[in-house]
Design an enzyme around this catalytic site. Sequence first.
Site, PDB file in Angstrom:
ATOM      1  N   TYR A  42       0.815  -1.218   0.000  1.00 33.90           N
ATOM      2  CA  TYR A  42       0.000   0.000   0.000  1.00 33.90           C
ATOM      3  C   TYR A  42       0.853   1.276   0.000  1.00 33.90           C
ATOM      4  CZ  TYR A  42      -3.740  -3.238   0.800  1.00 33.90           C
ATOM      5  OH  TYR A  42      -4.618  -4.274   0.648  1.00 33.90           O
ATOM      6  N   GLY A  46       6.992   6.344  -2.662  1.00 31.77           N
ATOM      7  CA  GLY A  46       8.109   5.876  -3.461  1.00 31.77           C
ATOM      8  C   GLY A  46       9.284   5.468  -2.618  1.00 31.77           C
ATOM      9  N   GLU A 110       8.821  14.863  -1.404  1.00 31.85           N
ATOM     10  CA  GLU A 110       7.968  14.643  -0.226  1.00 31.85           C
ATOM     11  C   GLU A 110       8.475  15.502   0.923  1.00 31.85           C
ATOM     12  OE1 GLU A 110       5.995  10.662   0.620  1.00 31.85           O
ATOM     13  OE2 GLU A 110       7.661  10.067  -0.644  1.00 31.85           O
ATOM     14  N   HIS A 330       0.413   5.731  10.868  1.00 26.47           N
ATOM     15  CA  HIS A 330       0.933   5.322   9.569  1.00 26.47           C
ATOM     16  C   HIS A 330       2.142   4.402   9.676  1.00 26.47           C
ATOM     17  CE1 HIS A 330       1.960   5.685   5.359  1.00 26.47           C
ATOM     18  NE2 HIS A 330       3.095   6.289   5.608  1.00 26.47           N
ATOM     19  N   ARG A 365      10.345   9.236  10.957  1.00 29.37           N
ATOM     20  CA  ARG A 365      10.905   8.736   9.688  1.00 29.37           C
ATOM     21  C   ARG A 365      10.747   9.767   8.575  1.00 29.37           C
ATOM     22  NH1 ARG A 365       8.420   6.104   5.283  1.00 29.37           N
ATOM     23  NH2 ARG A 365       6.506   6.558   6.387  1.00 29.37           N
ATOM     24  N   LEU A 371      10.777   2.036   2.364  1.00 30.25           N
ATOM     25  CA  LEU A 371      10.989   0.978   1.370  1.00 30.25           C
ATOM     26  C   LEU A 371      12.490   0.825   1.141  1.00 30.25           C
ATOM     27  CD1 LEU A 371       8.204   1.623  -1.341  1.00 30.25           C
ATOM     28  CD2 LEU A 371       8.132   0.133   0.642  1.00 30.25           C
TER      29      LEU A 371
HETATM   30  C1  SIN Z   1       3.087   8.678   1.225  1.00 28.98           C
HETATM   31  O1  SIN Z   1       2.969   8.377   0.046  1.00 28.98           O
HETATM   32  O2  SIN Z   1       2.740   9.755   1.686  1.00 28.98           O
HETATM   33  C2  SIN Z   1       3.671   7.668   2.149  1.00 28.98           C
HETATM   34  C3  SIN Z   1       5.090   7.460   1.830  1.00 28.98           C
HETATM   35  C4  SIN Z   1       5.857   7.134   3.069  1.00 28.98           C
HETATM   36  O3  SIN Z   1       5.266   7.007   4.129  1.00 28.98           O
HETATM   37  O4  SIN Z   1       7.093   7.025   2.987  1.00 28.98           O
END
Ligand code: SIN
Length: 493
Positions: A42, A46, A110, A330, A365, A371
Amino acid sequence: MTYDFLVIGSGISGLNFALDAAEHGTVAIVTKKELMESNSNYAQGGIAAVLDSHDSFDAHVADTLTAGCHINDLEAVTLTVTHAPAQIQKLIDIGVGFSRKKEILSLTQEGGHSARRIAHAHDATGKEIERALIFHVRQHQNIHIFESHLAVDLLMQDGVCKGAEVLHTEKKEIELFRAKATILASGGAGQVFERNCNPSVATGDGIAMAARAGAEIRDMEFIQFHPTALALEGKPTFLLSETIRGEGAILVNAKGERFMESQHELKELAPRDIVARAIYAEMKHGPVYLDITHRESAYIKARFPYIYEQLWWYGIKMDKDRIPVAPAAHYTCGGVHTNLKGETNIPGLFAFGEVAHTGVHGANRLASNSLLECMVFSEQTVPTAVAYVQDVEHVNHVEIDSRNMVYKKTDIHAIKKEIQKIMWEHVGIIRHENELKKTLQKLKSIQTTLEKLQKEGKNEMLVETKNLADVAILITKAAIERKESIGCHFIAD
Ligand code: SIN
């Protein structure tokens, strides 16, 4: 059932490890639903890596440390960051279809990143990586896949891990998987909280099992709350990727004001804990919305096809409507402590991915580092686990008391809901010391009730709910012990 390597969990880290380890011995992957069903699947955003000539390892390390409030393990961060470009190449080599612009990898942005450095597959990166890894895993003759198999507890003998007790959820029988090396790759514990954007499988099983077996668990107070999950009555808490903000979406309050401008110089792309708390505060006065309607409709549909379609089902057109959002649990930054080689303090037990605490994330984090951490640490663990397996002469036939292997149906739905509710209300985004202490007492009494029920027999819901209670206690205790607010841990008083 006897194997060289027993991998618990089928997210990206478990599959990546299995593929490499299978060159050295037999591998069993046990996973409680289908192979594809994991938190990795999910992951929308990236995978972070320095891939642009204007970017640098130093900058990626610095951003990771800033997000983690400098309590990260610098060696673990440096290892992760410097191995990132090679991991992206490895994924490309096994067939992962990252998004590209004219053949060049398209890099997105991000929160907390000082450069565009997120390689992605549209808005469903985890799913694409899982797809490619599963394709290879299914073809490897040394890898044996056991779906609908929920690990219940580790098989321990003289302080050494020798495999796991596993519930076959379709046959409703408990089986023993004996192994020379046992690998926890079972993901995080987002389901501990009522409002979370994790799949139902994220019940912290690996952390709870490891803690019961005596593993060192660290930093459990650092639960990351994602700022933007869908907040629509009666609809799922669907994740709205930070990359939407990375591509220009803004956050507005009920009056239409862009409130992040006054909160942080990075505005909507400030570190997640800051954005999550700002939204939480705004929500006291009314709903908060994510708005990307200023971007072209064709662009939105092409860049975010998965999110666009999901929202369409929920009655929202992302290119025309503002999206109601609120934070949701999350990511579990803490977990089973390992060294840089994936070793835990229990011989025979290794861990990586969200279940583990490597020190990469510190107090919070950095987006899309997870990932990456999965890939790097699962690869780092292979030589260590292989060497361990080669030293173990044979797999001992550890037995367990047959009374522990009884299946019995019990309905404890209400207890599960109660844990989730009290954790969200009292151990969530804003914490108060008194409430934490009261919650801990309540959780301990729930844990005792669940322990009594387990003596009569086990079933999947009972196992998962007991794990939720165990992990909730670990989180709450850690939150009580950490007196100062830092990163995702915020004490109001
Ligand atoms: C997101 O797409 O916002 C989640 C990505 C992440 O938590 O590293």
